[in-house]
Scaffold this motif. Structure first.
Motif, PDB file in Angstrom:
ATOM      1  N   ALA A  49      -3.637  -3.917  -4.765  1.00 46.93           N
ATOM      2  CA  ALA A  49      -4.194  -5.249  -4.964  1.00 46.93           C
ATOM      3  C   ALA A  49      -5.152  -5.210  -6.132  1.00 46.93           C
ATOM      4  O   ALA A  49      -5.776  -4.175  -6.388  1.00 46.93           O
ATOM      5  CB  ALA A  49      -4.914  -5.739  -3.714  1.00 46.93           C
ATOM      6  N   THR A  57      -6.165 -13.154  -7.382  1.00 41.47           N
ATOM      7  CA  THR A  57      -5.772 -11.922  -6.722  1.00 41.47           C
ATOM      8  C   THR A  57      -4.265 -11.699  -6.808  1.00 41.47           C
ATOM      9  O   THR A  57      -3.488 -12.641  -6.961  1.00 41.47           O
ATOM     10  CB  THR A  57      -6.188 -11.916  -5.245  1.00 41.47           C
ATOM     11  N   TYR A  59      -1.265  -9.006  -4.907  1.00 43.90           N
ATOM     12  CA  TYR A  59      -1.046  -8.009  -3.863  1.00 43.90           C
ATOM     13  C   TYR A  59       0.374  -7.455  -3.928  1.00 43.90           C
ATOM     14  O   TYR A  59       1.323  -8.170  -4.264  1.00 43.90           O
ATOM     15  CB  TYR A  59      -1.240  -8.614  -2.473  1.00 43.90           C
ATOM     16  N   LYS A  64       0.762  -7.678   1.730  1.00 43.15           N
ATOM     17  CA  LYS A  64       0.416  -9.099   1.835  1.00 43.15           C
ATOM     18  C   LYS A  64       0.250  -9.496   3.299  1.00 43.15           C
ATOM     19  O   LYS A  64       1.053  -9.143   4.153  1.00 43.15           O
ATOM     20  CB  LYS A  64       1.505  -9.947   1.181  1.00 43.15           C
ATOM     21  N   SER A  68      -6.940  -7.467   2.088  1.00 46.87           N
ATOM     22  CA  SER A  68      -7.638  -8.510   1.353  1.00 46.87           C
ATOM     23  C   SER A  68      -8.636  -7.877   0.401  1.00 46.87           C
ATOM     24  O   SER A  68      -9.493  -7.086   0.828  1.00 46.87           O
ATOM     25  CB  SER A  68      -8.363  -9.441   2.324  1.00 46.87           C
ATOM     26  N   SER A  70     -11.759  -8.352  -2.300  1.00 50.22           N
ATOM     27  CA  SER A  70     -12.848  -9.277  -2.572  1.00 50.22           C
ATOM     28  C   SER A  70     -13.780  -8.686  -3.603  1.00 50.22           C
ATOM     29  O   SER A  70     -13.957  -7.465  -3.666  1.00 50.22           O
ATOM     30  CB  SER A  70     -13.649  -9.564  -1.299  1.00 50.22           C
ATOM     31  N   GLN A  80     -10.319  -4.837   2.293  1.00 45.43           N
ATOM     32  CA  GLN A  80     -10.245  -4.868   3.745  1.00 45.43           C
ATOM     33  C   GLN A  80      -8.798  -4.633   4.145  1.00 45.43           C
ATOM     34  O   GLN A  80      -7.909  -5.396   3.741  1.00 45.43           O
ATOM     35  CB  GLN A  80     -10.736  -6.211   4.278  1.00 45.43           C
TER      36      GLN A  80
END
Length: 119
Positions: A49, A57, A59, A64, A68, A70, A80
């Motif tokens: 990612a 973003t 992925y 997916k 996640s 960030s 995450q």
């Protein structure tokens, strides 16, 4: 110099979660993209990612809906990882691309952090 320091890897059972963090430091003017890659034994390094300075973003299809990325601040990103699977086992590397002082571009890697998912 630009340094990337990763943290958060470890051993987890399938279905569990981990959070990776990557912090950059050094003579940085701006960071355009930060991302996470992984490399399993016998495999090539692949993108997991990434996130742009504007917050866009991207992925890998395999993560997916489970992972996640960030941007905590302009120099730190987290990944995450939920619903982990044994096939997510790999060394995870942080990457940052941007511009240093005097307009010099950089494309740097962290040292890698091991993620192991047991079945």
């Amino acid at each position: 110099q630009v340094q990337l320091v990763e943290s958060g890897g470890g051993l987890v059972q399938a279905g569990g979660s981990l959070r990776l963090s990557c912090a950059t430091s050094g003579n940085i003017v701006s960071i355009n993209t930060m991302g996470w890659y992984r490399q399993a034994p016998g495999s090539q390094r692949e993108l997991v990612a990434d996130i742009t300075r504007g917050g866009s973003t991207n992925y890998a299809d395999s993560v997916k809906g489970r992972f996640s990325i960030s941007r905590v601040n302009p120099r730190t990103v987290t990944l995450q990882m939920n619903s982990l699977k044994p096939e997510d086992t790999a060394v995870y590397y942080c990457n940052a691309k941007g511009v240093r002082f005097y307009g010099n571009p950089f494309d740097n890697w962290g040292q890698g952090t091991q993620v192991t998912v047991s079945s």
